[in-house]
Motif scaffolding. Sequence first.
Motif, PDB file in Angstrom:
ATOM      1  N   UNK A  16       0.814  -1.204   0.000  1.00  0.00           N
ATOM      2  CA  UNK A  16       0.000   0.000   0.000  1.00  0.00           C
ATOM      3  C   UNK A  16       0.855   1.264   0.000  1.00  0.00           C
ATOM      4  N   UNK A  17       1.986   1.226   0.677  1.00  0.00           N
ATOM      5  CA  UNK A  17       2.826   2.418   0.741  1.00  0.00           C
ATOM      6  C   UNK A  17       3.344   2.818  -0.636  1.00  0.00           C
ATOM      7  N   UNK A  18       3.644   1.840  -1.485  1.00  0.00           N
ATOM      8  CA  UNK A  18       4.101   2.132  -2.842  1.00  0.00           C
ATOM      9  C   UNK A  18       2.959   2.739  -3.657  1.00  0.00           C
ATOM     10  N   UNK A  19       1.761   2.215  -3.467  1.00  0.00           N
ATOM     11  CA  UNK A  19       0.593   2.761  -4.172  1.00  0.00           C
ATOM     12  C   UNK A  19       0.361   4.226  -3.785  1.00  0.00           C
ATOM     13  N   UNK A  20       0.485   4.534  -2.494  1.00  0.00           N
ATOM     14  CA  UNK A  20       0.301   5.914  -2.039  1.00  0.00           C
ATOM     15  C   UNK A  20       1.397   6.827  -2.577  1.00  0.00           C
ATOM     16  N   UNK A  21       2.620   6.329  -2.608  1.00  0.00           N
ATOM     17  CA  UNK A  21       3.728   7.124  -3.136  1.00  0.00           C
ATOM     18  C   UNK A  21       3.535   7.396  -4.621  1.00  0.00           C
ATOM     19  N   UNK A  22       3.017   6.397  -5.341  1.00  0.00           N
ATOM     20  CA  UNK A  22       2.746   6.575  -6.768  1.00  0.00           C
ATOM     21  C   UNK A  22       1.681   7.646  -6.971  1.00  0.00           C
ATOM     22  N   UNK A  23       0.663   7.643  -6.127  1.00  0.00           N
ATOM     23  CA  UNK A  23      -0.396   8.645  -6.233  1.00  0.00           C
ATOM     24  C   UNK A  23       0.159  10.052  -6.000  1.00  0.00           C
ATOM     25  N   UNK A  24       1.080  10.189  -5.051  1.00  0.00           N
ATOM     26  CA  UNK A  24       1.685  11.495  -4.803  1.00  0.00           C
ATOM     27  C   UNK A  24       2.537  11.933  -5.993  1.00  0.00           C
ATOM     28  N   UNK A  25       3.276  10.983  -6.581  1.00  0.00           N
ATOM     29  CA  UNK A  25       4.092  11.314  -7.749  1.00  0.00           C
ATOM     30  C   UNK A  25       3.212  11.743  -8.918  1.00  0.00           C
TER      31      UNK A  25
ATOM     32  N   UNK B 221      12.688   5.626  -9.130  1.00  0.00           N
ATOM     33  CA  UNK B 221      12.643   4.823  -7.901  1.00  0.00           C
ATOM     34  C   UNK B 221      11.343   4.039  -7.803  1.00  0.00           C
ATOM     35  N   UNK B 222      10.255   4.575  -8.378  1.00  0.00           N
ATOM     36  CA  UNK B 222       8.977   3.870  -8.363  1.00  0.00           C
ATOM     37  C   UNK B 222       9.012   2.640  -9.262  1.00  0.00           C
ATOM     38  N   UNK B 223       9.702   2.763 -10.385  1.00  0.00           N
ATOM     39  CA  UNK B 223       9.828   1.621 -11.297  1.00  0.00           C
ATOM     40  C   UNK B 223      10.513   0.465 -10.586  1.00  0.00           C
ATOM     41  N   UNK B 224      11.519   0.789  -9.759  1.00  0.00           N
ATOM     42  CA  UNK B 224      12.229  -0.258  -9.022  1.00  0.00           C
ATOM     43  C   UNK B 224      11.350  -0.891  -7.948  1.00  0.00           C
ATOM     44  N   UNK B 225      10.458  -0.099  -7.369  1.00  0.00           N
ATOM     45  CA  UNK B 225       9.648  -0.585  -6.257  1.00  0.00           C
ATOM     46  C   UNK B 225       8.420  -1.375  -6.696  1.00  0.00           C
TER      47      UNK B 225
ATOM     48  N   UNK C  96      15.358  -1.915 -16.683  1.00  0.00           N
ATOM     49  CA  UNK C  96      14.073  -1.462 -16.165  1.00  0.00           C
ATOM     50  C   UNK C  96      13.322  -0.656 -17.223  1.00  0.00           C
ATOM     51  N   UNK C  97      14.082   0.011 -18.098  1.00  0.00           N
ATOM     52  CA  UNK C  97      13.448   0.797 -19.167  1.00  0.00           C
ATOM     53  C   UNK C  97      12.599  -0.087 -20.075  1.00  0.00           C
ATOM     54  N   UNK C  98      13.000  -1.341 -20.268  1.00  0.00           N
ATOM     55  CA  UNK C  98      12.233  -2.255 -21.112  1.00  0.00           C
ATOM     56  C   UNK C  98      10.858  -2.533 -20.504  1.00  0.00           C
ATOM     57  N   UNK C  99      10.805  -2.594 -19.187  1.00  0.00           N
ATOM     58  CA  UNK C  99       9.520  -2.792 -18.517  1.00  0.00           C
ATOM     59  C   UNK C  99       8.615  -1.580 -18.698  1.00  0.00           C
TER      60      UNK C  99
ATOM     61  N   UNK D 154       4.070   9.170 -15.722  1.00  0.00           N
ATOM     62  CA  UNK D 154       4.741   9.153 -14.417  1.00  0.00           C
ATOM     63  C   UNK D 154       5.967   8.242 -14.449  1.00  0.00           C
ATOM     64  N   UNK D 155       5.814   7.061 -15.008  1.00  0.00           N
ATOM     65  CA  UNK D 155       6.902   6.086 -14.988  1.00  0.00           C
ATOM     66  C   UNK D 155       8.079   6.500 -15.871  1.00  0.00           C
ATOM     67  N   UNK D 156       7.826   7.295 -16.888  1.00  0.00           N
ATOM     68  CA  UNK D 156       8.912   7.687 -17.790  1.00  0.00           C
ATOM     69  C   UNK D 156       9.656   8.931 -17.314  1.00  0.00           C
ATOM     70  N   UNK D 157       9.199   9.543 -16.230  1.00  0.00           N
ATOM     71  CA  UNK D 157       9.912  10.688 -15.668  1.00  0.00           C
ATOM     72  C   UNK D 157      11.134  10.191 -14.900  1.00  0.00           C
ATOM     73  N   UNK D 158      12.273  10.761 -15.193  1.00  0.00           N
ATOM     74  CA  UNK D 158      13.515  10.291 -14.575  1.00  0.00           C
ATOM     75  C   UNK D 158      13.458  10.358 -13.046  1.00  0.00           C
TER      76      UNK D 158
END
Length: 288
Positions: free
Chosen positions: A50-59, A85-89, A112-115, A77-81
């Motif tokens: 859940x913490x990752x989901x909340x962090x993604x929402x803030x981003x 850190x979110x892509x890793x999480x 990770x860019x391929x994902x 969001x995911x393509x922003x440099x």
Amino acid sequence: MTSFSNNPINTSVILQSGGEGCSCGGSGSNSSPPSYVYALGKVEWRFPKQSVEKEFAQATGRTETSGQTDREAVYTVLTQRQNRYLVRQMCWVLTIEGLATYILAPRDPADLDLLVEAVRPAPSPADVDIIIGMRGPIAPPELCNGLMLPIVVFDQIYSFDRNMLIGSIPCPENIEAERFTHAAEELFDRIMQMADNAGATDEHRALNYLAVRYHAIYAKAAEAYGQSCALTGVEVRPSSLSSTRKIVAVIFSYTNRNTDFTEKFFVRVDVTEEFPFLVTKLSPYYDR
């Protein structure tokens, strides 16, 4: 460069525990042969906690996404440099025929860019992702929000859609383009929909390799349909050429709809290592 310690999935541990086996010296009794994967499916993302989901929402709130669909906003969001850190999480999953099949981890953090590229801002039902890598152990429940699937440490991801693949295949001069396209689409779909094709067995790895890398099987399918023949079987057998290497024969059977006469054609594929390759080209097959 991101270190593996920042990645929730430690790929070096995976490879030792369920991939290539341990080469630590001694008798090697605990070592196991590598289990390779060459799978066709779709890459999806999940929130592991859940913490990752909340962090993604803030981003997302900090990113300009006005006028975008939900999927487009995720991609932005995911393509922003600054959001790497979110892509890793996040947890990355390959689904096959709609079923979650593998949890994905890059061998090289740069991949990770391929994902991210597989997310696609405008997805289509025809989207396909090819995963080439090594299968590891079953993920613990805490890794991906209770999702217990085999982990695949991948070396390559190819993302495309079916129309792009079919459009890249040269159409034989003696076959109408529209008829060839329909024949190629049907053959590709049949391979994709074969029962339990998770791309983990030698047979399925060979089939999936041919589906995306060997154009001749599509030309033969179009030719057979033009002669009033139906594709009545796709079979994979160990080849008699196998000795020190693992070689399989992929056999396509076409039966004439009027006479019931069946013709078979086959191609040999080497599946010894992670990347399959062609051994012999498509040619007539005779039962012995």
